[in-house]
Design a protein around this motif. Sequence first.
Motif, PDB file in Angstrom:
ATOM      1  N   GLY A   1     -10.206  -3.076  -0.777  1.00 24.83           N
ATOM      2  CA  GLY A   1      -8.917  -2.885  -0.096  1.00 24.83           C
ATOM      3  C   GLY A   1      -8.813  -2.803   1.458  1.00 24.83           C
ATOM      4  O   GLY A   1      -8.323  -3.576   2.166  1.00 24.83           O
ATOM      5  N   MET A   2      -9.647  -1.881   1.751  1.00 25.17           N
ATOM      6  CA  MET A   2      -9.808  -1.704   3.403  1.00 25.17           C
ATOM      7  C   MET A   2     -10.629  -2.871   3.586  1.00 25.17           C
ATOM      8  O   MET A   2     -10.116  -3.308   5.042  1.00 25.17           O
ATOM      9  CB  MET A   2     -10.570  -0.331   3.662  1.00 25.17           C
ATOM     10  CG  MET A   2      -9.916   0.881   3.256  1.00 25.17           C
ATOM     11  SD  MET A   2     -11.047   2.307   3.029  1.00 25.17           S
ATOM     12  CE  MET A   2     -11.618   2.548   4.614  1.00 25.17           C
ATOM     13  N   ALA A   3     -11.550  -3.405   3.227  1.00 28.67           N
ATOM     14  CA  ALA A   3     -12.322  -4.635   3.750  1.00 28.67           C
ATOM     15  C   ALA A   3     -11.440  -5.819   3.876  1.00 28.67           C
ATOM     16  O   ALA A   3     -11.153  -6.411   4.868  1.00 28.67           O
ATOM     17  CB  ALA A   3     -13.365  -4.993   2.888  1.00 28.67           C
ATOM     18  N   MET A   4     -10.521  -6.021   2.785  1.00 28.99           N
ATOM     19  CA  MET A   4      -9.602  -7.117   2.741  1.00 28.99           C
ATOM     20  C   MET A   4      -8.628  -7.028   3.760  1.00 28.99           C
ATOM     21  O   MET A   4      -8.223  -8.061   4.637  1.00 28.99           O
ATOM     22  CB  MET A   4      -8.966  -7.136   1.489  1.00 28.99           C
ATOM     23  CG  MET A   4      -9.774  -8.029   0.542  1.00 28.99           C
ATOM     24  SD  MET A   4      -9.252  -7.990  -1.199  1.00 28.99           S
ATOM     25  CE  MET A   4      -7.717  -8.828  -1.120  1.00 28.99           C
TER      26      MET A   4
ATOM     27  N   PHE B   1     -12.865   4.577  -8.223  1.00 24.53           N
ATOM     28  CA  PHE B   1     -11.787   4.446  -7.203  1.00 24.53           C
ATOM     29  C   PHE B   1     -12.533   4.019  -5.844  1.00 24.53           C
ATOM     30  O   PHE B   1     -11.825   3.367  -5.063  1.00 24.53           O
ATOM     31  CB  PHE B   1     -11.511   5.909  -6.962  1.00 24.53           C
ATOM     32  CG  PHE B   1     -10.301   6.164  -5.750  1.00 24.53           C
ATOM     33  CD1 PHE B   1      -9.063   5.949  -5.847  1.00 24.53           C
ATOM     34  CD2 PHE B   1     -10.707   6.867  -4.838  1.00 24.53           C
ATOM     35  CE1 PHE B   1      -8.235   5.955  -5.035  1.00 24.53           C
ATOM     36  CE2 PHE B   1      -9.949   7.075  -3.742  1.00 24.53           C
ATOM     37  CZ  PHE B   1      -8.630   6.822  -3.959  1.00 24.53           C
ATOM     38  N   SER B   2     -13.499   4.329  -5.720  1.00 23.43           N
ATOM     39  CA  SER B   2     -14.172   3.962  -4.423  1.00 23.43           C
ATOM     40  C   SER B   2     -14.434   2.424  -4.261  1.00 23.43           C
ATOM     41  O   SER B   2     -14.576   1.797  -3.030  1.00 23.43           O
ATOM     42  CB  SER B   2     -15.661   4.840  -4.028  1.00 23.43           C
ATOM     43  OG  SER B   2     -16.478   4.397  -5.141  1.00 23.43           O
ATOM     44  N   VAL B   3     -14.765   1.638  -5.318  1.00 24.77           N
ATOM     45  CA  VAL B   3     -14.795   0.288  -5.318  1.00 24.77           C
ATOM     46  C   VAL B   3     -13.707  -0.231  -4.822  1.00 24.77           C
ATOM     47  O   VAL B   3     -13.677  -1.193  -3.945  1.00 24.77           O
ATOM     48  CB  VAL B   3     -15.299  -0.096  -6.733  1.00 24.77           C
ATOM     49  CG1 VAL B   3     -15.231  -1.729  -6.845  1.00 24.77           C
ATOM     50  CG2 VAL B   3     -16.912   0.273  -6.947  1.00 24.77           C
TER      51      VAL B   3
ATOM     52  N   LEU C   1      -8.744  -5.155   6.794  1.00 21.42           N
ATOM     53  CA  LEU C   1      -9.296  -5.322   7.886  1.00 21.42           C
ATOM     54  C   LEU C   1      -9.416  -6.797   8.285  1.00 21.42           C
ATOM     55  O   LEU C   1      -9.104  -7.251   9.405  1.00 21.42           O
ATOM     56  CB  LEU C   1     -10.555  -4.653   8.200  1.00 21.42           C
ATOM     57  CG  LEU C   1     -10.215  -3.036   8.178  1.00 21.42           C
ATOM     58  CD1 LEU C   1     -11.659  -2.239   8.297  1.00 21.42           C
ATOM     59  CD2 LEU C   1      -9.467  -2.580   9.452  1.00 21.42           C
ATOM     60  N   LEU C   2     -10.031  -7.534   7.321  1.00 20.71           N
ATOM     61  CA  LEU C   2     -10.379  -8.972   7.586  1.00 20.71           C
ATOM     62  C   LEU C   2      -9.078  -9.450   7.958  1.00 20.71           C
ATOM     63  O   LEU C   2      -9.005 -10.528   8.889  1.00 20.71           O
ATOM     64  CB  LEU C   2     -10.765  -9.396   6.142  1.00 20.71           C
ATOM     65  CG  LEU C   2     -11.227 -10.966   6.063  1.00 20.71           C
ATOM     66  CD1 LEU C   2     -12.438 -11.428   6.651  1.00 20.71           C
ATOM     67  CD2 LEU C   2     -11.139 -11.469   4.665  1.00 20.71           C
ATOM     68  N   LEU C   3      -7.859  -9.352   7.232  1.00 20.27           N
ATOM     69  CA  LEU C   3      -6.660 -10.050   7.337  1.00 20.27           C
ATOM     70  C   LEU C   3      -6.108  -9.790   8.675  1.00 20.27           C
ATOM     71  O   LEU C   3      -5.921 -10.770   9.580  1.00 20.27           O
ATOM     72  CB  LEU C   3      -5.795  -9.571   6.305  1.00 20.27           C
ATOM     73  CG  LEU C   3      -5.750 -10.300   4.904  1.00 20.27           C
ATOM     74  CD1 LEU C   3      -4.706  -9.336   3.945  1.00 20.27           C
ATOM     75  CD2 LEU C   3      -5.289 -11.697   4.855  1.00 20.27           C
ATOM     76  N   ILE C   4      -6.261  -8.638   9.219  1.00 25.32           N
ATOM     77  CA  ILE C   4      -5.542  -8.286  10.404  1.00 25.32           C
ATOM     78  C   ILE C   4      -6.593  -8.980  11.480  1.00 25.32           C
ATOM     79  O   ILE C   4      -6.129  -9.571  12.539  1.00 25.32           O
ATOM     80  CB  ILE C   4      -5.788  -6.784  10.798  1.00 25.32           C
ATOM     81  CG1 ILE C   4      -4.698  -5.890   9.704  1.00 25.32           C
ATOM     82  CG2 ILE C   4      -5.611  -6.394  12.084  1.00 25.32           C
ATOM     83  CD1 ILE C   4      -3.535  -6.163  10.143  1.00 25.32           C
TER      84      ILE C   4
ATOM     85  N   THR D   1       0.945  -1.171  -0.066  1.00 23.35           N
ATOM     86  CA  THR D   1       0.195   0.164  -0.034  1.00 23.35           C
ATOM     87  C   THR D   1       0.853   1.197   0.049  1.00 23.35           C
ATOM     88  O   THR D   1       0.562   2.381  -0.584  1.00 23.35           O
ATOM     89  CB  THR D   1      -1.093  -0.095   1.360  1.00 23.35           C
ATOM     90  OG1 THR D   1      -1.920  -1.211   1.513  1.00 23.35           O
ATOM     91  CG2 THR D   1      -1.888   1.080   1.279  1.00 23.35           C
ATOM     92  N   LEU D   2       2.007   1.260   0.923  1.00 25.19           N
ATOM     93  CA  LEU D   2       2.871   2.440   0.813  1.00 25.19           C
ATOM     94  C   LEU D   2       3.450   2.400  -0.368  1.00 25.19           C
ATOM     95  O   LEU D   2       3.642   3.792  -0.666  1.00 25.19           O
ATOM     96  CB  LEU D   2       3.853   2.294   2.098  1.00 25.19           C
ATOM     97  CG  LEU D   2       3.305   2.271   3.420  1.00 25.19           C
ATOM     98  CD1 LEU D   2       4.404   1.903   4.542  1.00 25.19           C
ATOM     99  CD2 LEU D   2       2.522   3.611   3.886  1.00 25.19           C
TER     100      LEU D   2
END
Lengths: 201, 91
Positions: free
Chosen positions: A102-105, A95-97, A107-110, A67-68
Amino acid sequence: MTEPLNSQELQDRFSLIENMIAEGRRTTESWGWTFVFWGVAYLVAIAWSSWGPKAFLAWPVTMIAATLLMCARIAAQRRRKPEKQPDTTLGRAIFSVWVTTGMAMFLLLIFLSMSGRFDWHVFIAVVCALLGLANAASSLILKWNTQFGCAVFWWGAMAAACFGSDRIAIAALLVTIFVCQIVFGVYCMVLEAREREATHA
Amino acid sequence: MIHGKLRLALLSLLVGVEEAEFTWLRAKTGSTDGNLGAQLLKLEEAGYVTVEKKFVNKKPQTTYRITEAGRQSLAEYVRAIKQLLGSAMDA
């Protein structure tokens, strides 16, 4: 209209409007490389989590680093341009999709890693479902059948992860990453290069 | 008001984007600063575009956005051209 125009002048005005609308909507940014980039990131994370040390760190560390790196690349890409490409409703929708996926994935991983409820089958199925959703939504917005094909591919891998053995689930994930990230990404880059050439011609 | 080629080009560019910077409009139209500023001012006075001036990273930035009146005016202009083209083809 203040003065009478002949047929040719009317046609010129009409073409001017069409060309300018198309120009406004044309994006000069390239996104094909992001598919290849994330495909490689997924493969690195899979390889690390399978054979590397401290496997529990593989996905979070790889995803944060990717991501960085992507943000830095996009910032550099935009700095090189003398004028900022304006946002379009279409661009913001795409972009929003991808950002929300990405955010959902992430958070799920964490949360799966932290809770200790990490199961390869469930993990692969959820990731494939989310990536299938993002590709399908993006393809419907762009009216792009090829990308919808990628979505079907991801959902096929989701089914394989739900019903198949360990080996089938991993194989389905690897094949789908290769086809829908690497191959599709290269295909997008070729299309973008062709469009750039056509614009400069 | 939008019959002028540059003003027509500006409204057509703005109708496809959410907002656009002065520098982007200049690059797309190939116009000079003075002419572009003057035409944008006319569009602003007619209520077809809104302007926002701000500082980003200590640099002045002027952005333009098409208004509903601007959209309607462009749509009417396109309709009129289509009609005229239709009658020119019939003649």
